[in-house]
Write an enzyme that holds these catalytic residues in place. Structure first.
Site, mmCIF file in Angstrom:
data_model
loop_
_atom_site.group_PDB
_atom_site.id
_atom_site.type_symbol
_atom_site.label_atom_id
_atom_site.label_comp_id
_atom_site.label_asym_id
_atom_site.label_seq_id
_atom_site.Cartn_x
_atom_site.Cartn_y
_atom_site.Cartn_z
ATOM 1 N N SER A 254 -94.216 -104.479 -39.569
ATOM 2 C CA SER A 254 -95.486 -104.506 -38.851
ATOM 3 C C SER A 254 -95.277 -104.233 -37.380
ATOM 4 C CB SER A 254 -96.125 -105.883 -39.005
ATOM 5 O OG SER A 254 -95.304 -106.832 -38.341
ATOM 6 N N LYS A 255 -96.351 -103.795 -36.771
ATOM 7 C CA LYS A 255 -96.340 -103.434 -35.367
ATOM 8 C C LYS A 255 -95.938 -104.618 -34.498
ATOM 9 C CE LYS A 255 -98.831 -100.118 -32.767
ATOM 10 N NZ LYS A 255 -99.878 -99.184 -32.708
ATOM 11 N N ARG A 256 -96.329 -105.824 -34.945
ATOM 12 C CA ARG A 256 -96.060 -107.009 -34.142
ATOM 13 C C ARG A 256 -94.566 -107.204 -33.889
ATOM 14 N NH1 ARG A 256 -97.904 -111.055 -37.344
ATOM 15 N NH2 ARG A 256 -99.131 -109.530 -38.475
ATOM 16 N N GLN A 257 -93.751 -106.778 -34.860
ATOM 17 C CA GLN A 257 -92.311 -107.018 -34.707
ATOM 18 C C GLN A 257 -91.538 -105.797 -34.205
ATOM 19 O OE1 GLN A 257 -90.230 -109.396 -37.465
ATOM 20 N NE2 GLN A 257 -92.051 -110.400 -38.224
ATOM 21 N N GLY A 258 -92.235 -104.808 -33.740
ATOM 22 C CA GLY A 258 -91.523 -103.634 -33.224
ATOM 23 C C GLY A 258 -92.362 -102.389 -33.419
#
Ligand code: GLU
Length: 494
Positions: A254-258
Site C-alpha cells: 500500500s501507498k502508506r508504507q512506501g
C-alpha cells in the site's frame, strides 16, 4: 495457435509496481512463445478516469523496456484498443446476450438497490432476480414499453442456478465455484457503458487473446467471465493469476508504507534494467543462487507455471542492493551523461561539467550510493563549493595548531608537480611525519575545508578529482573567511 497476450490497465493515474510485474510477465510469455503482445486501455469506469494517465502508463512501460505489438499508440488489426472507443461493440453483445436468454433487462433505481442491499448487512449482496424490478418480475410487455418510454435500464447476467463453474488456473490449479455464489452481475450500465466484466471478456475474445495473465485480485471475477464465455459459445483463454505484492509486514502493498507508482521509482533514479530485474523476481526466480538477470535472460528463463502462489514481499532494501550492483557494473562513460541530466533535473546545471569530470565523479562515488543521482545528495561538494560547514565536526577536530599546518599544506599544494592522489598522499604524509604528526591530525579539518562535511570518499582521491585550482580556492576561502567565523561561533558557545 499463436500466443496472444494482453496487458489491460485502467487509466486511474499511474502504473502500479504490481501492474509493471503483470506487464513484464505477459511480455516474457509473449516473447518466449513468439507471440503478440497487446496493450488495451480499460477505461469504461469513467468515475476513476484520470487525465493524462494513458500517456503516463505508456511512458512508464516504455521506460521499463516493454514493447507491444498492438495498442493505442501503435495500432493493429484488432483495434481500437481503448475501450471507451468500442462502446457499440459491447452494447451489441450485451443485447445479444438478452436475446439468447443469458442476460436480462433490469430497471431498479439506486434507492431500490440500496434498500435491497441493506438486507445483507453481514455478507455480500446478491441480486434477487425474482423479487426486484426486471424482465422476469415485470413481464416482457411491460419491460418493452419501459424501454420504449426511455426509462433507464441495465443489462444483467443471468447466472444459472446451482451449477459448478470449473477452470484450471496455470498457477493455482483447478478452481471450482458454485453459481450460488455468483451474482447477476451488471454488464451494461444505464449510461450505456459496459462494466469491466463484459468489456474484458468481449475484448479478450475479439482480440483473440489466448492467455490471460493478471493479478490475483481478479480471481473472484473469473466465474462470471467463464459464464459469459460459455453463454456466447466462445473458447475460454487460459488463465494465470499472479500472487499479490506485499509490504514487509505481509499486508497488501500500500501507498502508506512506501511508493507504489513506477513513476516514483523513475524519479528516484533507479535504472530501468535494475528495476525490471527486481520486479521480475517478485513471485518467481529461475534459480535460488542468483539475483542479477538481464531482460533477455528473463525472457528466456521465465516459466509461468513456476510462479509462486503466495504473496511476494516488495523489499526496497533488496531493490537498492540490486540497483547498486548495476551502478557498479555499468560503464562510467555511459553514466556520465546520465549524471549530467540528473544534475540538470535537480536544478544544478549539469551542462557546466565536462563528461570527463563527471566520469571521474562516478568512479569516485559509485560504491557509496545505491542510485546514480544519490551522488548529488551524498557529495554536493563535487558540484559546488560548500555553502555550510559541519560545526560539530569542526569542534571535535579543531586544534589551533592545525591552522599553521593547513597554511603550509596549501602552499605546497599550489606547486606540487602531479596533483594526483598518490603524490598527494605521499607528500602530505611525509610533511606531517617531519613534524611528528599523523594524517589523522589534519585530515578531518582538511575534509571539512574542502567538502563542508564529515564524510565522503577518500580525501586524496576527492582532491584529485576536484583538481588543484578548486582545492586551493576552497582551502584559501576556508582559512580566510570560514575559519574566523567558526572560531567566533565556538568562542560564543564555550
Ligand atoms: N483493467 C483491469 C486492471 O486495471 C484489468 C484486469 C485484467 O487484466 O483482466 O487491472
Amino acid at each position: 495457435m499463436s500466443v496472444r497476450v494482453r496487458f489491460a490497465p485502467s487509466p486511474t493515474g499511474f502504473l502500479h509496481v504490481g501492474g509493471l510485474r503483470t506487464a513484464l510477465y505477459n511480455y516474457f510469455f509473449a516473447r518466449q512463445n513468439n507471440g503478440k503482445y497487446v496493450l488495451r486501455i480499460e477505461d469504461t469506469d469513467r468515475s476513476r478516469y484520470v487525465e493524462g494517465s494513458v500517456e503516463n502508463l505508456i511512458k512508464s512501460l516504455t521506460w521499463a523496456g516493454i514493447e507491444f505489438d498492438e495498442g493505442p499508440h501503435i495500432g493493429g488489426e484488432f483495434g481500437p484498443y481503448i475501450q471507451s472507443e468500442r462502446l457499440e461493440i459491447y452494447r451489441y453483445w450485451a443485447h445479444h446476450l438478452v436475446e439468447i436468454g443469458c442476460g436480462f433487462y433490469a430497471f431498479d433505481t439506486s434507492e431500490e438497490l440500496e434498500q435491497a442491499r441493506s438486507a445483507y448487512p453481514h455478507h455480500e449482496f446478491k441480486y434477487e432476480r425474482y423479487k426486484m424490478r426486471n424482465q422476469f418480475t415485470l413481464g416482457e410487455k411491460e419491460c418493452k414499453s419501459l424501454i420504449e418510454a426511455g426509462v433507464p435500464y441495465v443489462i444483467r447476467l443471468k447466472v444459472p442456478e446451482n451449477e459448478e463453474v470449473r477452470f484450471v488456473d496455470i498457477i493455482r490449479g483447478e478452481i471450482v465455484v458454485n453459481t450460488k455464489e455468483v451474482d447477476d452481475q451488471i454488464l451494461l450500465k444505464s449510461d450505456g457503458y459496459p462494466t469491466y466484466h463484459l468489456a474484458n471478456v468481449v475484448d479478450d475474445h475479439l482480440m483473440k487473446i489466448t492467455h490471460i495473465i493478471r493479478g490475483e485480485e481478479w480471481l473472484p471475477s473469473v466465474p462470471k467471465h467463464i459464464l459469459l464465455y460459455k453463454a456466447f459459445g466462445w473458447e475460454i483463454p487460459r488463465m494465470a493469476h499472479l500472487p499479490l505484492l506485499l509490504n514487509k509486514d505481509k499486508t497488501k502493498l500500500s501507498k502508506r508504507q512506501g511508493d507504489v507508482a513506477v513513476e516514483d521509482y523513475i524519479e528516484k533514479g533507479y535504472f530501468p534494467d535494475a528495476f525490471v530485474n527486481f520486479i521480475a523476481l517478485l513471485g518467481w526466480n529461475p534459480t535460488s543462487d542468483r539475483e542479477i538477470y538481464a531482460m533477455e535472460e528473463l525472457i528466456e528463463k521465465f516459466q509461468l507455471e513456476k510462479v509462486n502462489k503466495s504473496g511476494a514481499i516488495f523489499d526496497v532494501v533488496k531493490l537498492d542492493a540490486i540497483n547498486a550492483k548495476y551502478l557498479y557494473s555499468k560503464s562510467p562513460v555511459d553514466l556520465a551523461p546520465q549524471l549530467r541530466d540528473w544534475l540538470t533535473k535537480r536544478g544544478k546545471n549539469g551542462g557546466k561539467f565536462s563528461l570527463a569530470y563527471l566520469e571521474k565523479v562516478v568512479i569516485l562515488l559509485r560504491e557509496r550510493v545505491k542510485k546514480l543521482p544519490d551522488i548529488i545528495d551524498f557529495a554536493p561538494y563535487m558540484f559546488e563549493k560548500p555553502n555550510s560547514y559541519d560545526f560539530d565536526y569542526f569542534i571535535k577536530h579543531w586544534d589551533d595548531k592545525v591552522e599553521v599546518y593547513l597554511r603550509e599544506i596549501l602552499n605546497f599544494l599550489k606547486v606540487i608537480e602531479d596533483f594526483n592522489h598518490h603524490v598527494l598522499h605521499e607528500q602530505i604524509t611525509c610533511y606531517l611525519s617531519e613534524r611528528q604528526l599523523k594524517l589523522k591530525d589534519i585530515i578531518h579539518i582538511l575534509r571539512l575545508a574542502i567538502t563542508g562535511l564529515s564524510y565522503g570518499a577518500g580525501m586524496f582521491e576527492t582532491m584529485e578529482v576536484l583538481g588543484r585550482q578548486e582545492v586551493v580556492e576552497r582551502l584559501e576561502h576556508f582559512l580566510e573567511v570560514v575559519l574566523p567565523e567558526l572560531r567566533t561561533k565556538s568562542n560564543e558557545k564555550f
